[in-house]
Design an enzyme around this catalytic site. Structure first.
Site, mmCIF file in Angstrom:
data_model
loop_
_atom_site.group_PDB
_atom_site.id
_atom_site.type_symbol
_atom_site.label_atom_id
_atom_site.label_comp_id
_atom_site.label_asym_id
_atom_site.label_seq_id
_atom_site.Cartn_x
_atom_site.Cartn_y
_atom_site.Cartn_z
ATOM 1 N N LYS A 40 21.949 24.575 36.970
ATOM 2 C CA LYS A 40 22.745 25.022 37.933
ATOM 3 C C LYS A 40 23.851 25.974 37.265
ATOM 4 O O LYS A 40 24.348 26.910 37.825
ATOM 5 C CB LYS A 40 23.583 23.598 38.683
ATOM 6 C CG LYS A 40 22.638 23.126 39.827
ATOM 7 C CD LYS A 40 23.269 22.112 40.362
ATOM 8 C CE LYS A 40 22.433 21.473 41.465
ATOM 9 N NZ LYS A 40 21.986 22.556 42.307
ATOM 10 N N GLY A 41 24.441 25.481 36.132
ATOM 11 C CA GLY A 41 25.454 26.018 35.358
ATOM 12 C C GLY A 41 25.009 27.670 35.033
ATOM 13 O O GLY A 41 25.487 28.697 35.389
ATOM 14 N N ASN A 180 25.770 19.605 50.198
ATOM 15 C CA ASN A 180 24.625 19.726 50.927
ATOM 16 C C ASN A 180 24.736 18.667 51.989
ATOM 17 O O ASN A 180 25.710 17.604 51.733
ATOM 18 C CB ASN A 180 23.228 20.082 50.517
ATOM 19 C CG ASN A 180 22.686 18.884 49.766
ATOM 20 O OD1 ASN A 180 23.070 17.624 49.861
ATOM 21 N ND2 ASN A 180 21.699 19.108 48.702
ATOM 22 N N LEU A 215 23.896 23.837 54.839
ATOM 23 C CA LEU A 215 22.851 23.507 55.798
ATOM 24 C C LEU A 215 21.688 23.748 55.651
ATOM 25 O O LEU A 215 20.777 23.980 56.495
ATOM 26 C CB LEU A 215 23.578 23.494 56.998
ATOM 27 C CG LEU A 215 25.129 23.108 57.437
ATOM 28 C CD1 LEU A 215 25.392 23.563 58.885
ATOM 29 C CD2 LEU A 215 25.127 21.446 57.334
ATOM 30 N N ARG A 218 19.970 26.569 58.119
ATOM 31 C CA ARG A 218 20.995 26.774 59.409
ATOM 32 C C ARG A 218 22.208 27.361 58.658
ATOM 33 O O ARG A 218 23.258 27.512 59.413
ATOM 34 C CB ARG A 218 21.155 25.514 59.953
ATOM 35 C CG ARG A 218 19.834 24.777 60.820
ATOM 36 C CD ARG A 218 20.257 23.490 61.253
ATOM 37 N NE ARG A 218 20.140 22.446 60.108
ATOM 38 C CZ ARG A 218 21.381 21.659 59.944
ATOM 39 N NH1 ARG A 218 22.211 21.810 60.706
ATOM 40 N NH2 ARG A 218 21.226 20.821 59.045
ATOM 41 N N ASP A 240 10.952 29.929 48.399
ATOM 42 C CA ASP A 240 11.267 29.225 47.216
ATOM 43 C C ASP A 240 12.913 28.913 47.167
ATOM 44 O O ASP A 240 13.388 30.027 47.157
ATOM 45 C CB ASP A 240 10.848 29.640 45.739
ATOM 46 C CG ASP A 240 11.082 28.904 44.775
ATOM 47 O OD1 ASP A 240 11.824 27.711 44.844
ATOM 48 O OD2 ASP A 240 10.617 29.011 43.338
ATOM 49 N N ALA A 243 16.916 28.432 43.830
ATOM 50 C CA ALA A 243 18.235 28.914 43.482
ATOM 51 C C ALA A 243 18.970 29.148 44.515
ATOM 52 O O ALA A 243 20.238 29.732 43.973
ATOM 53 C CB ALA A 243 17.972 30.064 42.341
ATOM 54 N N ALA A 244 18.865 28.837 45.450
ATOM 55 C CA ALA A 244 19.585 29.140 46.629
ATOM 56 C C ALA A 244 21.185 28.541 46.927
ATOM 57 O O ALA A 244 22.201 29.285 46.869
ATOM 58 C CB ALA A 244 18.814 28.778 47.844
ATOM 59 N N GLY A 245 21.269 27.277 46.368
ATOM 60 C CA GLY A 245 22.530 26.567 46.555
ATOM 61 C C GLY A 245 23.390 27.215 45.411
ATOM 62 O O GLY A 245 24.571 27.477 45.562
ATOM 63 N N ASP A 246 22.743 27.573 44.092
ATOM 64 C CA ASP A 246 23.371 28.291 43.021
ATOM 65 C C ASP A 246 23.808 29.696 43.314
ATOM 66 O O ASP A 246 25.192 29.982 42.937
ATOM 67 C CB ASP A 246 22.699 28.286 41.784
ATOM 68 C CG ASP A 246 22.343 27.061 41.136
ATOM 69 O OD1 ASP A 246 23.131 25.922 41.547
ATOM 70 O OD2 ASP A 246 21.196 26.696 40.855
ATOM 71 N N GLY A 281 11.119 31.211 41.843
ATOM 72 C CA GLY A 281 11.702 31.140 40.464
ATOM 73 C C GLY A 281 13.309 31.165 40.497
ATOM 74 O O GLY A 281 13.894 31.980 41.395
#
Length: 302
Positions: A40-41, A180, A215, A218, A240, A243-246, A281
């Site tokens: 994450k970092g 989340n 979300l 959403r 995939d 890495a969406a949240g990061d 990825g």
């Protein structure tokens, strides 16, 4: 230029595409495999740099091939890695993402050098417009960094993942917390199935802290005291979600540091997160500012 400081994890991802997550005693044959730099970092630092910020990364790697690959990559991305500690006799962290056909992903992780990062690294942190923190390093390290930045009047964006590594004291020190739905439920002591995103964001607000609840497909909900709202992401074909949240958190920190209000900042951040789901990825999916703005422009013309 916006100055972003990231204190967090660096993890080498050994990623498998699987038809389903295996059950106990079950063997699943993967349909694809890839090795990607992540954590994450690292993801948030690289995403912030690609979106135009001046970024300093604080973390730890082992004195091994994976660790050296991280240092080379951070330099190539324009991230200041002079505060990444190289530890002898400790392995760089490794994770095994399992990506299912719907784009969802689960992880197994060995924390390695990330768990050895010491709170002393927070003793002389550089000035920044926003500090990004996550739960993949020990809470006392994040807490020391948050206190240092807050003492200067800086913004602290805390992504509480994994949530079980987030102390109450650290959560209180954040100026923005970004769980989340599952993480929000854990922080509030509620059942995720009964949780409304915007209501959860309002429940997580304090006098000193705003809240954003992501979300997934959403979008995201936000609250900052008297106001709240929700933003839907641009429509994309997700393959995939690694890495969406990061990407979301890096974009949110930049947008808030630039002075955008929460509604506009979340539109920017949800577009960054949506873009990341369209590429396989972690590292390859991290967006540039042009990627985000193109997606926003396309959504605005629909």
């Amino acid at each position: 230029m916006t100055r972003i400081l990231v204190v967090g994890s660096l993890v080498m991802d050994l990623a498998f595409d699987v038809p389903a997550v295996p059950g106990p005693g079950e063997v699943i044959l993967a349909t694809a495999f890839g090795r990607y730099r992540g954590g994450k970092g690292y993801n948030q630092a690289v995403a912030a740099a690609r979106m135009g910020a001046e970024v300093v990364m604080v973390g730890a790697v082992g004195d091994d091939d994976f660790g050296r690959a991280f240092l080379t990559a951070l330099d190539a991305e324009g991230v200041d890695a002079s505060r990444v500690v190289v530890l002898d006799g400790v392995a760089t962290a490794v994770a095994v993402p399992l990506v299912t056909p719907d784009g969802d992903v689960g992880f197994v992780q060995y924390q390695g050098a990330n768990r050895q990062l010491d709170a002393a690294v927070a003793a002389d942190l550089p000035d920044c417009d926003a500090l990004l923190l996550q739960g993949e390093i020990q809470a006392p390290v994040s807490l020391a960094a948050a206190r240092a930045v807050r003492s200067r009047g800086g913004r602290v964006v805390l992504n509480p993942a994994p949530v079980h590594d987030i102390s109450d004291e650290l959560a209180t020190t954040a100026t923005v917390i970004t769980p989340n739905e599952v993480e929000a439920a854990a922080l509030l002591g509620r059942d995720a199935a009964d949780l409304d995103g915007e209501a959860a964001a309002r429940a997580l607000v304090t006098d000193q802290r705003a809240a954003v609840v992501t979300l997934g497909a959403r979008g995201a909900a936000w609250a900052d005291g008297s106001r709240s709202g929700a933003v839907a992401p641009p429509g994309v074909e997700a393959i995939d979600a690694t890495a969406a949240g990061d990407s979301f958190n890096a974009a949110l920190a930049i947008a808030l540091a630039e002075g955008q209000g929460y509604a506009d900042a979340l539109r920017f951040a949800t577009a960054a997160g949506a873009h990341a789901t369209t590429i396989r990825g972690a590292e390859p999916a991290l967006p540039t500012r042009a990627d985000v703005e193109a997606l926003l422009d396309a959504a605005g013309s629909d």
